[in-house]
Design a protein around this motif. Structure first.
Motif, short mmCIF file in Angstrom:
data_model
loop_
_atom_site.label_atom_id
_atom_site.label_comp_id
_atom_site.label_asym_id
_atom_site.label_seq_id
_atom_site.Cartn_x
_atom_site.Cartn_y
_atom_site.Cartn_z
N THR A 337 0.77 -1.23 0.00
CA THR A 337 0.00 0.00 0.00
C THR A 337 0.81 1.29 0.00
O THR A 337 0.50 2.20 -0.78
CB THR A 337 -0.99 -0.02 1.19
OG1 THR A 337 -1.77 -1.21 1.10
CG2 THR A 337 -1.89 1.19 1.16
N ARG A 372 7.25 9.01 6.10
CA ARG A 372 6.37 8.04 6.76
C ARG A 372 6.39 6.70 6.06
O ARG A 372 6.26 5.66 6.68
CB ARG A 372 4.94 8.59 6.80
CG ARG A 372 4.73 9.66 7.84
CD ARG A 372 3.32 10.23 7.77
NE ARG A 372 3.12 11.23 8.80
CZ ARG A 372 2.71 10.95 10.04
NH1 ARG A 372 2.46 9.71 10.39
NH2 ARG A 372 2.56 11.92 10.92
N CYS B 45 -0.56 -5.23 3.17
CA CYS B 45 -1.23 -4.02 3.63
C CYS B 45 -0.32 -3.18 4.51
O CYS B 45 -0.46 -1.95 4.53
CB CYS B 45 -2.53 -4.35 4.35
SG CYS B 45 -2.32 -5.07 5.99
N SER B 85 0.19 6.45 9.60
CA SER B 85 0.73 6.63 8.25
C SER B 85 0.12 5.63 7.28
O SER B 85 -0.30 5.99 6.18
CB SER B 85 2.25 6.44 8.25
OG SER B 85 2.87 7.27 9.17
N ILE B 86 0.07 4.38 7.69
CA ILE B 86 -0.46 3.34 6.79
C ILE B 86 -1.93 3.60 6.51
O ILE B 86 -2.40 3.39 5.38
CB ILE B 86 -0.25 1.94 7.40
CG1 ILE B 86 1.23 1.68 7.65
CG2 ILE B 86 -0.83 0.86 6.50
CD1 ILE B 86 2.10 1.62 6.42
N GLU B 88 -3.25 6.52 6.29
CA GLU B 88 -3.29 7.59 5.28
C GLU B 88 -3.01 7.03 3.89
O GLU B 88 -3.68 7.36 2.92
CB GLU B 88 -2.28 8.69 5.61
CG GLU B 88 -2.33 9.80 4.55
CD GLU B 88 -1.43 10.98 4.84
OE1 GLU B 88 -0.37 10.79 5.47
OE2 GLU B 88 -1.78 12.08 4.39
N PHE B 89 -2.02 6.13 3.81
CA PHE B 89 -1.71 5.55 2.50
C PHE B 89 -2.92 4.83 1.93
O PHE B 89 -3.20 4.91 0.74
CB PHE B 89 -0.52 4.59 2.60
CG PHE B 89 0.81 5.27 2.78
CD1 PHE B 89 1.57 5.06 3.91
CD2 PHE B 89 1.31 6.11 1.79
CE1 PHE B 89 2.80 5.68 4.07
CE2 PHE B 89 2.54 6.74 1.95
CZ PHE B 89 3.28 6.53 3.10
N HIS B 90 -3.65 4.12 2.79
CA HIS B 90 -4.80 3.37 2.30
C HIS B 90 -5.90 4.27 1.78
O HIS B 90 -6.68 3.89 0.92
CB HIS B 90 -5.37 2.48 3.40
CG HIS B 90 -4.71 1.15 3.48
ND1 HIS B 90 -3.58 0.92 4.22
CD2 HIS B 90 -5.01 -0.03 2.88
CE1 HIS B 90 -3.21 -0.35 4.08
NE2 HIS B 90 -4.06 -0.94 3.27
N ILE B 92 -5.52 7.34 0.40
CA ILE B 92 -5.13 8.31 -0.62
C ILE B 92 -6.08 8.28 -1.80
O ILE B 92 -6.56 9.31 -2.25
CB ILE B 92 -3.68 8.07 -1.08
CG1 ILE B 92 -2.69 8.51 0.00
CG2 ILE B 92 -3.38 8.79 -2.38
CD1 ILE B 92 -1.24 8.11 -0.28
N ASN B 93 -6.33 7.12 -2.37
CA ASN B 93 -7.17 7.03 -3.56
C ASN B 93 -8.55 6.46 -3.25
O ASN B 93 -9.33 6.20 -4.17
CB ASN B 93 -6.49 6.16 -4.62
CG ASN B 93 -5.38 6.92 -5.32
OD1 ASN B 93 -5.61 7.98 -5.89
ND2 ASN B 93 -4.18 6.39 -5.28
N ILE B 148 -8.85 -2.03 -1.57
CA ILE B 148 -7.55 -1.67 -1.02
C ILE B 148 -6.47 -2.67 -1.42
O ILE B 148 -5.37 -2.66 -0.89
CB ILE B 148 -7.60 -1.57 0.53
CG1 ILE B 148 -8.12 -2.88 1.14
CG2 ILE B 148 -8.44 -0.38 0.95
CD1 ILE B 148 -7.97 -2.93 2.65
#
Lengths: 407, 547, 169
Positions: A337, A372, B45, B85-86, B88-90, B92-93, B148
């Motif tokens: 991810t 991050r 993930c 942080s993770i 937020e990454f998930h 993003i789109n 995801i």
């Protein structure tokens, strides 16, 4: 500093043929190594301080010794000829000009790790190098060098930078998408097709025959305290003579740029990428560093694949970052991810900045997102992207801010 | 067994346990998406990162096996910041579809964001667009933007159903879950991907847009679709009936049982509850005289049936029970039959077409309680009873649930039997041809409207519980039988199924020693069925729950 | 990389290898500890034989490996060298990564857009040329450059491009 080892045969237009290779002393190292115990070969490579020349700089002899001693099944040697790091072209030269050096290196390495079946993964775009190498392999089979104790299978890639990552390469070798594997287990324990596997770069293996014939001490002495030998530096960008240059790993970046004829364009140096696109950028004040693994690590960047890209004062750093950000977004395999989602997003942001539509928070957002994500991914691809994301912005921030309205 | 420390607490776990399972064993939740106890490790993930002493960077817990002396911390500042942080990454789109997404309320992006994220979003650029609302098969619909890319569904189709329909195509942020173009997700267990999808990417077509999950009530139950007895939860919509268009049962979900169905449920079972709220439900007792049918009261119907049972001699009475009835219903019927000495009794009607069976969950026997019926003396084929009726030996025929024309019985014999018997009584939940040709119809509650137990084909006795109230005046079969017995001057001495089960366990050796308490939520084997059928809790190292 | 051969096919039109090619498939499969390792080489074979890799070709190759077609589709859509639609008779792939960019790749790309009349990713109407922009081809010392069919064409200028295009029929 002038010893030429890896490029020694290049001046001969027939260097790729076995007759020429043998005439120049080729396969003498293999004759010697065949009389050596596998462990002794590994020991010699360790003493030579040979470090991986594909990007990670891991000590080669140490990697070979990770193969479990009591393993009864097959061990595979896989050559990473999926050269793809922006700014790097040395392996292309080796495959085309001295394919037998690679074959000889493979023979010796295979003996050291007790491997009888090896694979050479060549990027799909390298058609001429593939033809040259295939011909050389056939010559070696005809000559009885191969087929007695070692088979070489050539496997063409199909267009994916991530297949240069060692476990991405293994996935691709297995007939899947080039998705890197989660570690542990590491390839030396469980690699290609579930068996212990050593993955080595082309150039790294080409160093092995000279180490065997001329000795570990000699090789170690050519370099620095922690890295032996010479290596082939791919120099391009705004230099007068872009080409591949062989030098001791103790050479400094300043000396290397001079070897390549000095800065072109405006003639005034602005920045240098020292180790392929994934390496943090160095400013014009930072070029008195030794171009070995530890020298550049201590300077906050890396030697990586030794792809040196020189930028003069006329180069737009934001544009350069945009081009690399586009590269990482395109080449992200998409498996995990943080990398999958942020490489695309960061490219969009940098593109917007270059186009004049940046927001004042964008730079800090890019830096924060990159920091991050670093260290959280399955493989080091993202860390390679983070190198430019962070270093270009931190070292040339004002150039970015100029493009951002109300920054 | 390795002993490790998690958040300062020492715990011993079986060898080979990963850190997610180890933490769960002491009630510590490590958030995760791609990990699932039934599937291979993906490690994609990156949400399950934890801090392990002597390891410089946070490490994923799913791929880390607990070792002796390991010291793990799941709540350090660094771990909490990494989770943020993770998350937020998930996102993003991820499209902000919550207002229109069925997963809302049980979505693990929502849940983990509220628990571990709570950052201010800063993604201002155009999100990647992918196909939305793409039916993958009869039961599953895909929204590729919401996905995801945890790959659970891909691994499920490879490793559990071995059908390989799904893949992740392309690369980078254009990666997309999908089918091979032109194909369908049509294996018999397709809808399990909806359960294991942590978000609203794969959702249930039948449940789509029906009701918000926070309005659902749940009851633990057993699927009556075949002799496997998969454990399920029945989700009912009691609070938003005006949206339900008459449908009270919203959906069925599998309930973990390590001994029976693990995490899975077949599509036929999952979607086989439609009859519960169908228009053909029998809502009131009725009598058919001449050509017309009229509604009667329970008193009238019970009196008529009891009267006939009391008046006729036992050889003139035939009873066809059903392997869809609960153990308690069948035991009550046994008591009634023994009271009057009725022996012309059967339970089985062979299907016209043999049911499908596989080496996973689906059994050819499409009844939930054949073994229970057999053990309670109702294993005989209805053929014999129909023959007796045809020979004019029966004056009363009481049929439970079956549509006799739908099975393998010769049509002519069935028609003749129903024509010549004076009094045909039907007890069942839904109208069918047989009920239409019966003289007395006593409406039975459907399985979701009462409780009881079934005995699966392996001898596992499992409880199912009431999810909704019976429709109209329908009553559970055991209660109908109880009223008839009372009218005959006897008593079942039971006001709840538990009373009946107690009696059953005492009276029938095959059920000796069992009780509702012993059955718990995961059931228990019949004493003779061997030790394999112990409590169906999770095996060591195998957690029952996952997001 | 040029994919100009006509497709072999069965009477019904689905792609199929000849007996000799099937023997080669089996030989390749035998080289790998798991025959799936031969998937990328066989897909290259399919592309060379049929001109590109259609969905039917994917299903066909999947059957040769006893793989679910979805997993062959994953591989074909992941790698950039497999064409899923018939490309032009020639493929012109211009590198646009860093050193080529610094050496003027944008100008080369603009020039080609103008000469060919198409955008990167498209094929000329007469089916002659498919024009692509690609990532680092690792010939940075001779930037700007492109790969035309199998060959690396180095140190491009508008003049050399004119000459090269003329040679593409």
């Amino acid at each position: 500093m002038a010893e030429i080892v890896l490029m020694r045969n290049f001046s001969n237009p027939d260097s790729h043929k076995i007759t020429a290779y043998r005439a120049a002393g080729g396969y003498a190292a293999w004759d010697k190594a065949r009389q050596m115990e596998p462990a002794a070969i590994t020991e010699e490579v360790k003493k030579a301080n040979l470090r991986g020349l594909g990007g990670a700089g891991f000590p080669t002899g140490t990697k070979w010794s990770f193969i479990p001693k009591n393993h009864t099944g097959p061990v595979y040697l896989v050559v990473n000829a999926d050269e793809g790091e922006p700014g790097t072209f040395k392996d292309r030269y080796l495959l085309e000009r001295d394919p037998h050096a690679l074959i000889e290196g493979m023979l010796i390495a295979a003996r050291a790790v007790r491997c009888t079946k090896s694979f050479v993964y060549i990027r799909g775009e390298y058609v001429e190098p593939w033809r040259r190498f295939s011909t050389a392999v056939k010559e070696a089979y005809d000559d009885g060098l191969l087929g007695q104790g070692l088979d070489i299978i050539i496997h063409r890639g199909a267009g994916a930078y991530i297949c240069g990552e060692e476990t991405g390469l293994l996935s691709s070798l297995e007939g899947k998408k080039g998705w890197p594997k989660i570690k542990p287990p590491f390839p030396a324990i469980k690699g290609a097709f579930g068996q212990p596997t050593i993955v080595n770069n082309v150039e790294t293996l080409c160093c092995v025959p000279p180490i065997v014939t001329r000795g570990a001490e000699w090789f170690a002495g050519l370099g620095t305290k922690t890295q032996g030998g010479t290596r082939m530096y791919s120099v391009s960008g705004r230099v007068k003579k872009p080409a591949v240059y062989e030098a001791s790993v103790a050479i400094t970046l300043r000396q290397l740029i001079e070897m390549a004829g000095g800065v072109s364009g405006t003639g005034r140096l602005k920045a240098v990428v020292p180790g392929g696109g994934s390496a943090a950028i160095l400013t014009a004040d930072e070029i008195d560093v030794t171009m070995d693994v530890d020298g550049l690590k201590n300077a906050g960047t890396m030697i990586g694949s030794a792809g040196v890209m020189v930028m003069d004062e006329s180069v737009s750093i934001p544009e350069a970052l945009m081009v690399l950000a586009r590269f990482y977004a395109h080449e992200s395999c998409g498996q995990c991810t943080p990398c999958r989602e942020s490489t695309g997003w960061i490219y969009k942001m940098v593109h917007r900045i270059v186009d004049g539509h940046g927001h004042k928070d964008d730079l800090d957002t890019i830096l924060d997102v990159a920091k991050r994500g670093a260290g959280t991914t399955i493989c080091a691809f993202y860390d390679g992207a983070v190198g430019p994301y962070i270093s270009y912005i931190e070292k040339f921030r004002s150039e970015f801010e100029t493009l951002i309205p109300h920054a | 067994m390795p002993k490790l420390t998690i958040n300062g607490k020492e715990v011993e776990v079986p060898a080979g346990t990963n850190l997610i399972e180890a933490a769960q064993s002491i009630g510590v939740e490590i958030p995760h998406y791609c990990y699932h106890p039934s599937l291979t490790i993906a490690g994609q993930c990156r949400l399950c990162m934890v801090d392990i002493e002597k390891t410089p960077r946070p490490t994923i817990a799913c791929n880390t096996i607990a070792t002796d002396g390991m010291v793990v911390n799941t709540e350090t500042d660094r771990v909490l910041e990494t989770r943020k942080s993770i998350m937020e990454f998930h996102l993003i789109n991820h499209p902000l579809d919550c207002p229109v997404c069925d997963q809302a309320g049980e979505c693990f992006l929502q849940i983990y964001y509220m628990k571990h994220g709570l950052y201010d979003p800063r993604m201002k650029d155009e999100k990647v667009h992918k196909p939305k609302a793409v039916p993958l098969g009869p039961h599953v619909i895909l929204d590729a933007e919401r996905c995801i890319l945890c790959s659970r569904c891909v691994r499920y189709c490879d490793e559990i159903t071995h059908t390989g329909e799904l893949g992740i195509f392309q690369r980078g942020d254009h990666s997309e879950i999908g089918l091979f173009p032109g194909r369908e997700l049509d294996n018999k267990y397709s809808a399990n991907v909806v359960d294991i999808c942590p978000v609203g990417a794969l959702t249930d077509r039948d449940f789509r847009f029906q009701v918000r999950v926070w309005y659902l009530d749940t009851a633990k139950s057993i699927c009556p679709g075949c002799a496997r007895g998969c454990n399920i939860d029945v989700h009912v919509n009691r609070r938003r009936p005006h949206h339900a268009e008459g449908r009270r049962v919203a959906r069925l979900k599998p309930r973990f049982n390590a001994e029976v169905n693990k995490w899975w449920l077949c599509d036929a079972g999952r979607y086989g509850f439609g009859f519960v709220d169908a228009p053909e439900r029998l809502l009131a007792p009725s009598q058919r005289e001449g050509g017309s049918t009229s509604e009667v009261t329970w008193e009238q119907a019970v009196a008529a049936v009891a009267g006939a049972l009391g008046r006729l001699s036992p050889e003139q009475i035939g009873v066809i029970a059903s392997p869809k009835m609960a153990n308690e219903d069948l035991f009550a019927l046994r008591r009634l039959l023994d009271l009057r000495g009725i022996r012309q009794v059967a339970g089985q009607v062979a299907p016209r077409v043999p049911g499908d069976q596989d080496d996973f969950l689906i059994r050819a026997d499409k009844n939930p309680n054949s073994l229970g019926a057999e053990l309670l003396g109702f294993g005989g084929d209805a053929r014999a009873v129909i023959d007796a009726a045809g020979l004019r030996r029966l004056k009363l025929l009481w049929i439970f649930d079956h549509d006799l024309l739908a099975g393998a019985l010769p049509e002519g014999d069935v028609l003749e039997a129903l024509r010549v018997v004076d009094t045909v009584v039907f007890t069942g939940s839904n109208a069918n041809w047989t009920s239409a040709h019966s003289h007395w119809v006593l409406p039975a509650a459907a399985w979701v409207e009462r409780e009881g137990t079934y005995t699966n084909f392996e001898g596992r006795v499992q409880r199912f519980r009431t999810a909704v109230a019976p429709l109209g005046q329908a009553l559970p079969e055991w209660e109908i039988i109880s009223r008839v017995m009372t009218a005959l001057g006897a008593s079942l001495s039971a006001t709840r199924t538990e009373h009946l089960f107690r009696q059953l366990a005492e009276a029938v050796p095959a059920f000796a020693g069992l009780s509702y308490q012993l059955l718990g939520d995961t059931g228990h084997s019949l004493p003779t069925a061997g030790s394999a059928g112990q409590r169906g809790a999770a095996a060591p190292g195998e957690s029952s729950s996952s997001c | 990389m040029s994919a100009s051969h006509g497709a072999a096919s069965t009477a019904s039109g689905t792609p199929a290898f000849s007996e000799a090619q099937l023997a080669e498939v089996r030989r390749l499969q035998g080289l790998y500890p798991d025959k799936r390792g031969a998937l990328l080489p066989v897909l290259h074979m399919a592309q060379e034989t049929f001109g590109y890799i259609s969905l039917e070709a994917e299903e066909y190759v999947a059957s040769l490996f006893e793989l679910a077609p979805a997993h062959v589709h994953e591989v074909v859509t992941f790698y950039t060298l497999y064409f899923r639609e018939r490309p032009g008779r020639h493929v012109v792939a211009v590198c646009h990564t860093l050193s080529c960019h610094l050496a003027g790749a944008p100008k080369i790309i603009a020039y080609l857009k103008q000469k060919l009349g198409i955008e990167p990713g498209e094929t000329t109407e007469d089916g002659r040329v498919t024009f692509l922009t690609v990532e680092c081809l690792c010939a940075c010392e001779a930037a700007p450059m492109a790969q035309i069919d199998d060959r690396y064409e180095l140190n491009l200028t508008p003049e050399t491009i004119d000459r090269l295009l003329e040679g593409l029929r």
